[in-house]
Design a protein around this motif. Structure first.
Motif, mmCIF file in Angstrom:
data_model
loop_
_atom_site.group_PDB
_atom_site.id
_atom_site.type_symbol
_atom_site.label_atom_id
_atom_site.label_comp_id
_atom_site.label_asym_id
_atom_site.label_seq_id
_atom_site.Cartn_x
_atom_site.Cartn_y
_atom_site.Cartn_z
ATOM 1 N N SER A 8 -5.879 5.587 12.356
ATOM 2 C CA SER A 8 -4.514 6.474 12.329
ATOM 3 C C SER A 8 -5.245 7.915 12.181
ATOM 4 C CB SER A 8 -4.136 6.258 10.850
ATOM 5 O OG SER A 8 -3.265 5.092 10.818
ATOM 6 N N ASN A 44 -2.850 4.090 15.659
ATOM 7 C CA ASN A 44 -1.571 4.272 14.867
ATOM 8 C C ASN A 44 -1.251 5.807 15.049
ATOM 9 O OD1 ASN A 44 0.479 3.612 13.122
ATOM 10 N ND2 ASN A 44 -0.680 4.387 11.264
ATOM 11 N N THR A 81 3.579 11.333 9.056
ATOM 12 C CA THR A 81 3.262 11.368 7.944
ATOM 13 C C THR A 81 4.320 11.812 6.897
ATOM 14 O OG1 THR A 81 0.806 11.245 8.372
ATOM 15 C CG2 THR A 81 1.447 11.700 6.097
ATOM 16 N N GLN A 91 -3.218 9.988 0.499
ATOM 17 C CA GLN A 91 -2.831 10.919 1.357
ATOM 18 C C GLN A 91 -2.999 12.229 0.620
ATOM 19 O OE1 GLN A 91 1.066 10.160 3.418
ATOM 20 N NE2 GLN A 91 0.389 8.123 2.736
ATOM 21 N N HIS A 147 3.949 4.773 12.643
ATOM 22 C CA HIS A 147 4.090 4.577 11.307
ATOM 23 C C HIS A 147 4.877 5.870 10.579
ATOM 24 C CE1 HIS A 147 1.935 4.247 6.872
ATOM 25 N NE2 HIS A 147 2.719 5.511 6.704
ATOM 26 N N PRO A 155 0.950 8.107 12.869
ATOM 27 C CA PRO A 155 1.787 8.420 11.853
ATOM 28 C C PRO A 155 2.623 9.818 11.903
ATOM 29 C CG PRO A 155 -0.483 8.066 11.049
ATOM 30 C CD PRO A 155 -0.500 8.250 12.654
ATOM 31 N N HIS A 170 7.766 7.947 8.283
ATOM 32 C CA HIS A 170 8.465 8.427 6.873
ATOM 33 C C HIS A 170 9.727 8.886 7.185
ATOM 34 C CE1 HIS A 170 5.270 7.258 4.061
ATOM 35 N NE2 HIS A 170 4.411 7.409 5.063
ATOM 36 N N LEU A 191 -6.563 -0.425 3.732
ATOM 37 C CA LEU A 191 -6.726 1.036 4.021
ATOM 38 C C LEU A 191 -7.999 1.668 3.572
ATOM 39 C CD1 LEU A 191 -5.217 3.328 5.525
ATOM 40 C CD2 LEU A 191 -4.533 4.156 3.141
ATOM 41 N N ARG A 249 0.978 -1.270 -0.005
ATOM 42 C CA ARG A 249 -0.178 0.090 0.044
ATOM 43 C C ARG A 249 1.012 1.284 -0.033
ATOM 44 N NH1 ARG A 249 -0.834 4.774 2.631
ATOM 45 N NH2 ARG A 249 -0.679 3.550 4.756
ATOM 46 N N ASP A 250 1.449 1.611 1.268
ATOM 47 C CA ASP A 250 2.389 2.818 1.106
ATOM 48 C C ASP A 250 3.480 2.493 0.129
ATOM 49 O OD1 ASP A 250 3.153 5.257 1.940
ATOM 50 O OD2 ASP A 250 2.541 4.936 3.927
ATOM 51 N N PHE A 254 -8.424 6.266 8.551
ATOM 52 C CA PHE A 254 -7.889 7.337 8.914
ATOM 53 C C PHE A 254 -8.382 8.631 8.577
ATOM 54 C CE2 PHE A 254 -5.863 9.158 5.182
ATOM 55 C CZ PHE A 254 -6.098 8.351 4.189
ATOM 56 N N GLU A 292 -3.771 10.764 10.794
ATOM 57 C CA GLU A 292 -2.611 11.236 9.830
ATOM 58 C C GLU A 292 -1.937 12.652 10.021
ATOM 59 O OE1 GLU A 292 -4.196 12.364 5.659
ATOM 60 O OE2 GLU A 292 -2.254 12.076 4.864
ATOM 61 N N HIS A 307 -8.175 -0.502 8.308
ATOM 62 C CA HIS A 307 -7.331 0.475 8.767
ATOM 63 C C HIS A 307 -8.020 2.097 8.232
ATOM 64 C CE1 HIS A 307 -3.039 2.399 8.376
ATOM 65 N NE2 HIS A 307 -4.055 3.329 9.227
HETATM 66 O O1 KIV Z 1 1.724 8.309 6.238
HETATM 67 C C1 KIV Z 1 0.497 8.182 6.392
HETATM 68 O O2 KIV Z 1 0.280 8.981 7.403
HETATM 69 C C2 KIV Z 1 -0.220 7.019 6.121
HETATM 70 C C3 KIV Z 1 -1.652 6.951 6.612
HETATM 71 C C4 KIV Z 1 -2.604 6.689 5.636
HETATM 72 C C5 KIV Z 1 -1.491 5.849 7.933
HETATM 73 O O3 KIV Z 1 0.304 6.384 5.240
#
Ligand code: KIV
Ligand code: ZN
Length: 511
Positions: free
Chosen positions: A139, A167, A171, A510, A202, A169, A204, A73, A13-14, A99, A141, A97
């Motif tokens: 989540s 969750n 982001t 997103q 989560h 994140p 990045h 998601l 997914r991501d 968000f 976000e 999931h």
């Molecule tokens: O980075 C993020 O916030 C996401 C959410 C959809 C969990 O990928």
């Protein structure tokens, strides 16, 4: 404190949101099977409401996977949640999931909703999700830039409504480890009923801190980490699964928890994801890079020969290096071929498909005497192209390159089923091949990347070529493998053109 760290993999997914990394349903299924073999706890299979293709992929994975939880998601709206719920219905264990953004900038500028409206929408979302499953993840976000009081408020409300995993994140990859750990610790301390849910992170990698932030959060009490194989993902990517898993395993003394991952499946998973997406792994990447266990300096080599632990904190074989054992050769029969594909989790749809793949395997075995798992993955990736992705097909080719002469390529292509012959000159044979193809395809694309890797060792190894093309803001990666790297290059170019030609719509959740 619970000592099990749940590994939630979001490669499908991501990871798929990396420019050019979009995968077909069959490719996703193959990766999902490898994730299950690696004993990932939760597989985020996709974003079911994004397109019919995404819905079908999530559903196919939900049907095939028995050991891992399969998750889709969904934005916090009724349509997304119902699509996710339908897609995971066949799963032995299914999760939704959902968000919604919680940072001031996202709520005001993107959602144009007040904080009260965001909380109300999140609670409604949990209510819709409950109609499909009890396993619901929520989540917030952009939690990494959200106000702590607001996070406490929304998390309290969704836990009361039935969310079972919360969750947090980062982001946009804005956080740093100590601060992120403090956020997690505060949330666990302040949110009522925090002990009734699993706390997840989560992260990045925009500042290169995704793994460090995730691990700091584990120290603060998080018991689920969301990550991807090879750290694939939006922009600079997500926390890399292999780094998180090996850090907690190697430093159990620090983290006081462990995962259920079969670490010997890490390198095969890395190679599979790299092969399918066309994202090469940098040689010095921790755990899965080609040099991760290579000792160059004489002092280090001497030390390792005398006592391995002088310079090695992990064993290469524990993460799956050296697993590329010889599997098949030119005398292997159809049954051996079929059963090795089954062991690798590669599905063949029909006897006709198997016969075709077996004929290609025999051709390869004639050119290259030892066939490894990686060769089979590459061969089957070529095979897996569905008819709507095969507008252009390489029928035959001839290349001429001689010192002092201009290189030439002559190519016969099938375009929409009709054969056409083309020829061109170029600065090298690969350039000539691409120009010949372009003279027919007239795609007008920009070539962003061309790279060649040897799939296995030896001069008879197959070359695996990745070509990244861009057109009108769409970026695709094409791959081709062959013992002749010019043929592999032509196949990779055509594979990328085919992906551009098939108008797979994608929606980035997103945005
Ligand atoms: O980075 C993020 O916030 C996401 C959410 C959809 C969990 O990928
Ligand atoms: Zn993300």
């Amino acid at each position: 404190m619970n000592d099990k760290l749940i590994i939630f993999d979001t490669t499908l997914r991501d990871g798929e949101q990396s420019p050019g990394a979009s995968m077909t349903r069959d490719e996703k299924l193959r990766i999902a099977r490898q994730l299950e073999r690696m004993r990932v706890d939760v597989i985020e299979a996709g974003f079911a409401a994004a397109s019919n293709g995404d819905f079908e992929s999530v559903r196919a994975i939900a049907e095939a996977i028995k050991e891992s939880t399969v998750c889709s998601l969904a934005r916090a709206n009724e349509n997304d949640i119902r699509r996710a719920g339908e897609a995971i219905r066949p799963a032995a264990r299914g999760r939704i999931h959902t968000f919604i953004a919680t940072s001031p900038i996202h709520m005001e500028k993107k959602l144009r909703m007040s904080p009260d409206e965001v909380v109300a929408q999140a609670v409604k979302a949990i209510g819709w999700a409950k109609e499909y499953t009890d396993d619901i993840e929520f989540s917030a976000e952009d939690a990494g830039r959200s106000e702590i009081d607001f996070l406490c408020r929304i998390f309290e409300a969704v836990i009361k409504a039935g969310a079972t995993t919360i969750n947090v994140p980062d982001t946009v990859g804005y956080n740093v480890p100590e601060q992120f750990a403090a956020t997690i610790a505060t949330l666990i301390e302040r949110v009522p009923n925090a002990d009734q849910v699993v706390w997840s992170v989560h992260c990045h990698n925009d500042l290169g801190l995704a793994v460090a932030n995730s691990l700091a959060a584990v120290r603060a009490g998080a018991r689920q980490v969301e990550c991807t194989v090879n750290g694939l993902g939006e922009r600079a990517g997500n926390a890399s699964l292999e780094e998180v898993v090996m850090a907690v395993r190697t430093r159990r003394d620090v983290f006081q928890c462990d995962t259920g991952i079969d670490t010997t499946q890490i390198v095969p998973a890395s190679k599979l994801v790299s092969g399918v997406t066309g994202f090469p792994v940098q040689p010095n990447k921790a755990i899965v890079g080609a040099n991760a266990f290579a000792h160059e300096s004489g002092i280090h080599q001497d030390g390792v020969l005398k006592h391995r632990e002088t310079y090695e904190i992990m064993r290469a074989e524990d993460v799956g290096w050296g697993a590329n054992k010889l599997v098949l050769g030119k005398h292997s029969g159809r049954n051996a071929f079929r059963s090795r594909l089954q062991e690798l989790g590669i599905e063949v749809e029909s006897e006709e498909h198997l016969n075709h793949a077996f004929a290609r395997f025999k051709e390869l075995a004639d050119k290259k005497h030892e066939i490894f798992d990686e060769d089979l993955h590459a061969l089957m990736s070529d095979e897996a192209t569905t008819p709507e992705l095969e507008h252009f097909r390489l029928v035959s080719s001839r290349f001429h390159s001689e010192t002092g002469e201009t290189p030439q390529a002559e190519i016969t292509l099938a375009v929409g089923g009709h054969e056409t012959h083309t020829a061109a000159e170029g600065s090298g044979p690969v350039d000539a091949a691409f120009k010949a193809i372009e003279s027919v395809a007239q795609s007008g694309t920009d070539l962003l990347l061309y790279s060649v890797n040897a799939i296995t060792t030896g001069t008879d190894a197959q070359g695996e070529v990745t070509v990244r093309l861009a057109k009108d803001g769409r970026v695709v990666n094409g791959q081709g493998a062959d013992t002749d790297i010019i043929v592999a290059s032509a196949k990779a170019y055509l594979n990328a053109l085919n992906k551009l030609h098939s108008k797979l719509e994608r929606v980035n959740p997103q945005v």
